[in-house]
Design a protein around this motif. Structure first.
Motif, PDB file in Angstrom:
ATOM      1  N   ALA A   8       0.836  -1.206   0.000  1.00  0.00           N
ATOM      2  CA  ALA A   8       0.000   0.000   0.000  1.00  0.00           C
ATOM      3  C   ALA A   8       0.868   1.253   0.000  1.00  0.00           C
ATOM      4  O   ALA A   8       1.986   1.238   0.519  1.00  0.00           O
ATOM      5  N   LEU A   9       0.351   2.277  -0.605  1.00  0.00           N
ATOM      6  CA  LEU A   9       1.030   3.566  -0.621  1.00  0.00           C
ATOM      7  C   LEU A   9       0.117   4.590   0.050  1.00  0.00           C
ATOM      8  O   LEU A   9      -1.081   4.617  -0.212  1.00  0.00           O
ATOM      9  N   VAL A  10       0.687   5.399   0.906  1.00  0.00           N
ATOM     10  CA  VAL A  10      -0.104   6.455   1.550  1.00  0.00           C
ATOM     11  C   VAL A  10       0.592   7.784   1.293  1.00  0.00           C
ATOM     12  O   VAL A  10       1.806   7.888   1.450  1.00  0.00           O
ATOM     13  N   ALA A  11      -0.179   8.750   0.857  1.00  0.00           N
ATOM     14  CA  ALA A  11       0.367  10.097   0.672  1.00  0.00           C
ATOM     15  C   ALA A  11      -0.415  11.034   1.570  1.00  0.00           C
ATOM     16  O   ALA A  11      -1.631  10.876   1.735  1.00  0.00           O
ATOM     17  N   LEU A  12       0.264  11.991   2.167  1.00  0.00           N
ATOM     18  CA  LEU A  12      -0.450  12.901   3.067  1.00  0.00           C
ATOM     19  C   LEU A  12       0.151  14.290   3.013  1.00  0.00           C
ATOM     20  O   LEU A  12       1.315  14.483   2.657  1.00  0.00           O
ATOM     21  N   CYS A  13      -0.687  15.252   3.373  1.00  0.00           N
ATOM     22  CA  CYS A  13      -0.243  16.627   3.524  1.00  0.00           C
ATOM     23  C   CYS A  13      -0.479  16.985   4.980  1.00  0.00           C
ATOM     24  O   CYS A  13      -1.635  17.154   5.386  1.00  0.00           O
ATOM     25  N   PRO A  14       0.576  17.105   5.772  1.00  0.00           N
ATOM     26  CA  PRO A  14       0.382  17.252   7.221  1.00  0.00           C
ATOM     27  C   PRO A  14      -0.415  18.491   7.587  1.00  0.00           C
ATOM     28  O   PRO A  14      -1.237  18.461   8.475  1.00  0.00           O
ATOM     29  N   GLY A  15      -0.194  19.589   6.904  1.00  0.00           N
ATOM     30  CA  GLY A  15      -0.895  20.815   7.309  1.00  0.00           C
ATOM     31  C   GLY A  15      -2.127  21.071   6.468  1.00  0.00           C
ATOM     32  O   GLY A  15      -2.477  22.227   6.255  1.00  0.00           O
ATOM     33  N   GLU A 127       0.969  17.451  -5.341  1.00  0.00           N
ATOM     34  CA  GLU A 127       1.411  18.831  -5.149  1.00  0.00           C
ATOM     35  C   GLU A 127       0.931  19.718  -6.276  1.00  0.00           C
ATOM     36  O   GLU A 127       0.490  20.845  -6.052  1.00  0.00           O
ATOM     37  N   GLU A 128       0.975  19.177  -7.474  1.00  0.00           N
ATOM     38  CA  GLU A 128       0.551  19.973  -8.620  1.00  0.00           C
ATOM     39  C   GLU A 128      -0.935  20.307  -8.506  1.00  0.00           C
ATOM     40  O   GLU A 128      -1.352  21.450  -8.689  1.00  0.00           O
ATOM     41  N   ALA A 129      -1.734  19.286  -8.154  1.00  0.00           N
ATOM     42  CA  ALA A 129      -3.186  19.501  -8.085  1.00  0.00           C
ATOM     43  C   ALA A 129      -3.546  20.428  -6.931  1.00  0.00           C
ATOM     44  O   ALA A 129      -4.416  21.277  -7.047  1.00  0.00           O
ATOM     45  N   ALA A 130      -2.863  20.253  -5.795  1.00  0.00           N
ATOM     46  CA  ALA A 130      -3.241  21.036  -4.619  1.00  0.00           C
ATOM     47  C   ALA A 130      -2.810  22.485  -4.751  1.00  0.00           C
ATOM     48  O   ALA A 130      -3.408  23.363  -4.147  1.00  0.00           O
ATOM     49  N   SER A 131      -1.751  22.734  -5.537  1.00  0.00           N
ATOM     50  CA  SER A 131      -1.314  24.123  -5.645  1.00  0.00           C
ATOM     51  C   SER A 131      -1.937  24.806  -6.859  1.00  0.00           C
ATOM     52  O   SER A 131      -1.571  25.909  -7.206  1.00  0.00           O
ATOM     53  N   TRP A 139       3.783  26.199  -0.542  1.00  0.00           N
ATOM     54  CA  TRP A 139       3.930  25.007   0.280  1.00  0.00           C
ATOM     55  C   TRP A 139       4.772  23.955  -0.444  1.00  0.00           C
ATOM     56  O   TRP A 139       4.710  22.789  -0.093  1.00  0.00           O
ATOM     57  N   ALA A 140       5.532  24.333  -1.450  1.00  0.00           N
ATOM     58  CA  ALA A 140       6.230  23.371  -2.300  1.00  0.00           C
ATOM     59  C   ALA A 140       6.904  22.288  -1.478  1.00  0.00           C
ATOM     60  O   ALA A 140       7.517  22.550  -0.446  1.00  0.00           O
ATOM     61  N   GLY A 141       6.772  21.059  -1.958  1.00  0.00           N
ATOM     62  CA  GLY A 141       7.409  19.934  -1.286  1.00  0.00           C
ATOM     63  C   GLY A 141       6.769  19.597   0.035  1.00  0.00           C
ATOM     64  O   GLY A 141       7.450  19.342   1.017  1.00  0.00           O
ATOM     65  N   PHE A 142       5.463  19.634   0.069  1.00  0.00           N
ATOM     66  CA  PHE A 142       4.796  19.351   1.342  1.00  0.00           C
ATOM     67  C   PHE A 142       4.349  17.906   1.444  1.00  0.00           C
ATOM     68  O   PHE A 142       4.072  17.416   2.498  1.00  0.00           O
ATOM     69  N   PRO A 163       9.560  15.485   3.517  1.00  0.00           N
ATOM     70  CA  PRO A 163       9.116  15.950   2.203  1.00  0.00           C
ATOM     71  C   PRO A 163      10.175  15.657   1.152  1.00  0.00           C
ATOM     72  O   PRO A 163      11.349  15.915   1.360  1.00  0.00           O
ATOM     73  N   GLY A 164       9.743  15.073   0.049  1.00  0.00           N
ATOM     74  CA  GLY A 164      10.671  14.785  -1.045  1.00  0.00           C
ATOM     75  C   GLY A 164      11.463  13.501  -0.856  1.00  0.00           C
ATOM     76  O   GLY A 164      12.186  13.089  -1.755  1.00  0.00           O
ATOM     77  N   GLU A 165      11.371  12.891   0.318  1.00  0.00           N
ATOM     78  CA  GLU A 165      12.092  11.625   0.539  1.00  0.00           C
ATOM     79  C   GLU A 165      11.114  10.584   1.025  1.00  0.00           C
ATOM     80  O   GLU A 165      10.893  10.427   2.220  1.00  0.00           O
ATOM     81  N   PRO A 166      10.502   9.869   0.119  1.00  0.00           N
ATOM     82  CA  PRO A 166       9.535   8.860   0.532  1.00  0.00           C
ATOM     83  C   PRO A 166      10.201   7.743   1.339  1.00  0.00           C
ATOM     84  O   PRO A 166      11.361   7.415   1.103  1.00  0.00           O
ATOM     85  N   VAL A 167       9.490   7.205   2.289  1.00  0.00           N
ATOM     86  CA  VAL A 167       9.974   6.055   3.059  1.00  0.00           C
ATOM     87  C   VAL A 167       9.394   4.804   2.428  1.00  0.00           C
ATOM     88  O   VAL A 167       8.171   4.674   2.325  1.00  0.00           O
TER      89      VAL A 167
END
Lengths: 592, 213
Positions: A8-15, A127-131, A139-142, A163-167
Motif C-alpha cells: 500500500a502507498l499512503v500520501a499525506l499533507c500534514p498541514g 502537489e501539482e493539483a493542490a497548488s 507550500w512546495a514539497g509538502f 518531504p521529497g524523501e519517501p519512506v
C-alpha cells in the motif's frame, strides 16, 4: 504470501487543514476544532504551538496566533482535486480523511518502475493539483509518501517520511519497521505524522483506545513489545479485538486498500453541425438527448431530481440553468424543459419584468443565437423508489399539475420569478415574510413566525421566550395590512395648525395628526387615490393611534434603526401604517 | 346521448369532484349564485379601497379547502395579512413581476392552479383577455382580475367593495383590530341582480373586550 499485508502507498499533507484555506506556511495560523488545535502552520509549529493543545494554551504560547475553525467540507472538496489527479494514472484511490489518500501500490509500482518511482509520481501529482488554486504554491514539497506492506504500516511510513524523501519499507520488513513505534499509534496512526506528538496522548478517541490504555498499564510501551507476545495468548486475554491489533503490530494486514469507484459522468452532450438556426432543430436534438439521458439513468435504477441545461451559441456565449423537480424527471419532462428553456432564452432576457434576470453564466447580457452545443448535466440523482399516484387522482395530481405550471413560468421568466412565501420572526411586516424561489425548501431565516395570529408583545410573550420561539416585541397587533409597499412612500403629516407632526425621542407625539398627504405608488393597484402625477393629495385623518416606537440594534451604529409607527384612518375610509424615521414620514403599508 | 345520461346522473348525484364550485369564506358564499366560485369562470375584483383585502378573502376559502392559488403582478401583497385571512401559504405561488410576458405566465398558471389572481401590469389587449378566459374555461380554473377596470372581455362576475368601516381605532388610542366591508356581487345570468353583503375581517371582537385581554 497471504500473511503480509497487500502493498500500500499512503500520501499525506500534514498541514492540510491550514493549507486548504489558502494560508501560506509563513502565516501564524492554527486550525481549531472542538477547542483543540488540529493543525498548525510551520511558522506556528516553530513557535511551539502543538496539535492537541487547547485553544487557550495555543494562544498563550504564541500571542499573535490566528485561529481558524475547521471547515471539513471545504477540506474534502479541495482534497478531491488531488485524488482525481492521482486517479488519472492509478485506479483504486481511497480517501482516508482530507489530506490523506491511500492506494494499492502493487500494480502501479510495477508499471511505473518501482515503489520509489511511484511515490515520486504520486507526490508530484498531489502537489501539482493542490497548488492549482494558487494556495499551495508556497507550500512546495509538502507531500509525504510512504510505501509498506499493509495500510497501517504505510500510514506510519508516510508519517515519518520527510518531504521529497519517501519512506519505502521493503517487502516483509514491516514488522521490524513498526517495532519501535509507541503503542498509541495503534489508536491513531496519524499521530506519527505530527511532529513531537508522541507525548500528546490523545489516543482516547481512537478505535483501540481502551486496549492501548490497558497494554500500557501492563508495561508494554512499543509495538515491538506487543508483537512479541504469542498470538494464541493475545487472543485468549484480549479477544478478537486484541488479536486484530496484534496483527497490525506484527505488520500483517487488517484489510486491503478499498479503492473508490470514480463517480460516473452522466453528462450527455451533442455538438450541432451545422449550428441550429431554427429553434425547432435545437429542441429536436434536446429531446433526443433527454431520451438518451433517461435511458442511461434508468439502466442504473436512478432518477434525476435536478438537471442543468447548457447551451453554447455560435458567438461562444454559454447559457446554463438548473431545473429542480421534486419527483423524478421523465424523458418527456426533460424534453419539455429543454424546449421551454430554449424558448425562454430565444425570447430574450427576462429583464423587462423588473424581476431578477436569469443567470446566464459567462454570457452576461449575451444575445441568444444559433446553437452549436447542447448538454444536459444531471446535478442530483437518486435511486428510483417509484411513485404511487392516488387512486382518485385528486391529491398528488394537483401538486404535479401545479409544479408543471410553475416550471413553465420559471422557464419563461427565470427561476427567481416565482416564489413561495414563508412567515418568520420579525418586527415590521416586511421582515415577517421571506420569499423563497419556488422549488427551494421553505424554511424561515428567523424563528418566531406566527401562523395567522399576531400577538401583542406583552409581558406574557416575553415570559414565553425561554422556551418556544422568540417573541419579537414591537410587532403590531390586530389586522395586518393587505398592501405592504415594496419601497415606502414619502408622506407629509400635518397637525391642526398646518405644522409637521413630530415624534420626540421619548416616543411622544407633538400634536394629533390632522391630515396626511402622499403620492400613491405609480404601479399601485387598488389604492384609494387614483394614480397620477401632480400635487400629493391630502386627506383628513378621522382616527389615529400611536406612536409605537420600534428600536432595533441600538448597540450597532451601522445597522441600528429607530422608528415610530402610527396607524391613521382617513376620511375616505382608507387606513395607513405611517412610519417616522430620521425626521421624515413614510407610508409603509396600506390597509387596503 | 351519453352526455345526456351523464347529465342525468350528475343531476341526481350532484356535480363530480372536479366540477363542484370552489368553497368560499362564510361571509362571501351567500353572495355568489352557486354558493362558491364556479370553475372556469372569470371574476373581476374592483379597484378601490379594500380590493386587495377582498381578493385575499376570496382566496381564503378555496385555499383553506386545499386548492392551489397563484397571485401574479402584485409585488406589494401583504403576506402576513394573507396568512391571517386563512390562506395556506404553502399552496400559494407568487409571481410578483411578470413583465411583458404576463399573458403567457397567466396562461401557464391557469393549467395548474385552481385560482389565479392577476393584476395586469399594462393595458390589456382584447385577444389576450379572450384567450385567458378560454384557458380558464378549458382547465376549470378561476381567473380573478384584480383592479383592472379596463379588462377588455366581460367577466362572468364582478365583485366590488361598496364601503366599509374600521374597528378598534380611536382618536389617539386603540389599534386597527378589524374591519367591515360591504361587498357587491353582480354579473350575468343568475347574478344579474346585484347582491350585497357584509364581510367581517380581523378580530371579531369589540375594542372593549380586546383591551381586556
Amino acid at each position: 504470501m497471504a500473511s503480509y499485508g497487500a502493498r500500500a502507498l499512503v500520501a499525506l499533507c500534514p498541514g492540510w487543514p491550514v493549507m486548504s484555506v489558502g494560508r501560506p506556511p509563513s502565516a501564524l495560523v492554527a486550525v481549531v476544532e472542538a477547542n483543540r488545535v488540529v493543525a498548525v502552520s510551520p511558522a506556528a509549529g516553530a513557535a511551539d504551538v502543538r496539535v492537541g493543545m487547547r485553544r487557550r494554551e495555543a494562544e498563550s504560547c504564541c500571542p499573535g496566533l490566528g485561529l481558524l475553525s475547521r471547515d471539513l467540507a471545504g477540506e474534502s472538496r479541495r482534497w478531491e482535486q488531488a485524488v482525481a489527479a492521482v486517479e488519472e494514472f492509478a485506479p483504486g484511490v481511497e480517501v482516508l480523511q482530507p489530506g490523506w489518500l491511500a492506494l494499492g501500490a502493487r500494480g502501479p509500482a510495477r508499471y511505473f518502475g518501482g515503489d520509489l518511482a511511484l511515490a515520486a509520481k504520486v507526490a508530484a501529482a498531489v502537489e501539482e493539483a493542490a497548488s492549482r488554486d494558487g494556495a499551495g504554491a508556497e507550500w512546495a514539497g509538502f507531500c509525504r509518501v510512504g510505501v509498506a506492506d499493509g495500510l497501517f504500516a504505510a500510514q506510519l511510513a508516510a508519517g515519518t517520511a520527510a518531504p521529497g524523501e519517501p519512506v519505502v519499507v521493503p517487502r516483509g520488513a514491516s514488522a521490524g519497521f513498526l517495532a519501535p513505534f509507541p503503542l498509541q499509534v495503534l489508536a491513531t496512526p496519524q499521530l506519527a505524522a505530527l511532529a513531537g506528538a508522541g507525548g500528546a496522548g490523545t489516543g482516547s478517541d481512537g478505535r483501540f483506545a481502551a486496549l492501548v490504555d490497558l497494554l500500557q498499564r501492563l508495561g508494554l510501551r512499543t509495538l515491538g513489545d506487543f508483537a512479541a507476545l504469542p498470538p494464541p495468548r493475545v487472543l485468549g486475554r484480549f479477544g478478537t479485538e486484541g488479536l486484530l491489533a496484534h496483527r497490525l503490530a506484527r505488520g500483517l494486514s487488517e484489510r486491503p486498500v478499498r479503492g473508490r469507484v470514480p463517480p460516473p459522468d452522466w453528462v450527455v452532450a451533442s455538438e450541432l453541425d451545422p449550428p441550429a438556426e431554427q429553434l425547432q432543430a435545437a429542441v429536436f436534438v434536446g429531446r433526443a438527448l433527454a431520451e438518451r439521458l433517461h435511458q442511461r439513468l434508468a439502466g442504473e435504477g436512478l432518477v434525476c431530481t435536478r438537471l442543468a441545461i447548457e447551451v453554447e451559441t455560435v458567438e461562444g456565449a454559454t447559457f446554463r440553468r438548473s431545473w429542480r423537480h421534486d419527483g423524478a424527471l421523465s424523458a418527456a419532462a426533460i424534453g419539455e424543459r429543454v424546449r421551454w428553456q430554449l424558448e425562454g432564452w430565444a425570447q430574450g432576457p427576462a429583464t423587462a419584468g423588473g424581476g431578477p434576470g436569469p443567470r446566464e453564466g459567462q454570457g452576461g447580457q449575451a444575445r441568444f443565437g444559433p446553437v452549436v452545443k447542447l448538454a444536459l448535466v444531471p446535478e442530483e440523482v437518486r435511486p428510483d423508489t417509484g411513485r404511487q399516484l392516488g387512486l382518485w387522482g385528486a391529491g398528488p395530481g394537483a401538486a404535479a399539475r401545479t409544479a408543471r405550471a410553475l416550471a413553465r413560468v420559471q422557464g419563461l421568466l427565470g427561476p427567481e420569478a416565482a416564489f413561495s412565501a414563508v412567515l418568520q420572526g420579525g418586527r415590521d411586516y416586511k421582515e415577517q415574510v421571506r420569499l423563497v424561489p419556488w422549488g427551494e425548501p421553505r424554511e424561515p431565516l428567523r424563528a418566531g413566525g406566527g401562523g395567522g395570529t399576531v400577538r401583542q408583545g406583552s409581558k406574557s410573550a416575553t415570559a414565553r421566550s425561554r422556551e418556544g420561539p422568540p417573541p419579537w416585541p414591537g410587532r403590531l397587533p390586530g389586522l395586518a395590512p393587505a398592501t405592504v409597499h415594496c419601497s415606502p412612500l414619502p408622506a407629509e403629516v400635518l397637525d391642526r395648525a398646518g405644522r409637521p407632526v413630530g415624534v420626540a425621542g421619548r416616543g411622544t407625539i407633538s400634536a394629533p395628526p390632522v391630515s396626511v398627504a402622499f403620492r400613491p405608488a405609480t404601479s399601485g393597484h387598488g389604492g384609494p387615490a387614483a394614480p397620477g402625477g401632480g400635487e400629493a393629495p391630502a386627506s383628513t385623518v378621522v382616527a389615529w393611534a400611536g406612536p409605537w416606537p420600534l428600536e432595533e440594534r441600538w448597540w450597532d451604529a451601522g445597522r441600528g434603526r429607530r422608528r415610530a409607527r402610527l396607524q391613521v384612518c382617513t376620511e375616505g375610509g382608507a387606513a395607513y401604517l405611517l412610519v417616522r424615521e430620521k425626521g421624515s414620514w413614510w407610508v409603509e403599508a396600506t390597509y387596503d | 346521448m351519453r352526455r345526456e345520461a351523464l347529465a342525468q346522473v350528475e343531476g341526481r348525484l350532484g356535480p363530480g369532484p372536479g366540477r363542484r364550485p370552489l368553497p368560499l369564506a362564510a361571509g362571501l358564499a351567500s353572495l355568489f349564485p352557486e354558493g362558491g366560485l364556479r370553475r372556469g369562470s372569470t371574476l373581476s375584483i374592483g379597484a378601490g379601497a379594500g380590493a386587495t383585502s377582498l381578493a385575499l378573502a376570496l382566496l381564503s376559502g378555496p385555499s383553506g379547502a386545499g386548492s392551489w392559488c397563484a397571485v401574479v403582478g402584485v409585488p406589494d401583497l401583504g403576506l402576513v395579512a394573507a396568512a391571517q385571512s386563512g390562506i395556506d401559504l404553502g399552496r400559494l405561488a407568487l409571481v410578483p413581476s411578470p413583465g411583458p410576458k404576463w399573458p403567457s405566465v397567466v396562461a401557464a398558471l391557469l393549467e395548474g392552479f385552481d385560482v389565479v389572481v392577476v393584476h395586469p401590469p399594462r393595458p390589456v389587449r382584447e385577444a389576450d383577455a379572450r384567450n385567458l378566459g378560454a384557458r380558464s374555461r378549458e382547465h376549470g380554473a378561476v381567473l380573478a382580475v384584480l383592479a383592472c377596470p379596463a379588462w377588455p372581455a366581460r367577466p362572468d362576475l364582478g365583485v366590488e367593495v361598496a364601503g366599509g368601516n374600521w374597528r378598534g381605532l380611536g382618536e389617539g388610542f386603540g389599534y386597527l383590530a378589524g374591519r367591515e366591508l360591504e361587498v357587491v356581487v353582480s354579473g350575468r345570468g343568475g347574478a344579474a341582480r346585484p347582491r350585497r353583503g357584509r364581510l367581517s375581517l380581523g378580530e371579531p371582537v369589540s375594542l372593549g373586550s380586546a383591551a381586556a385581554h
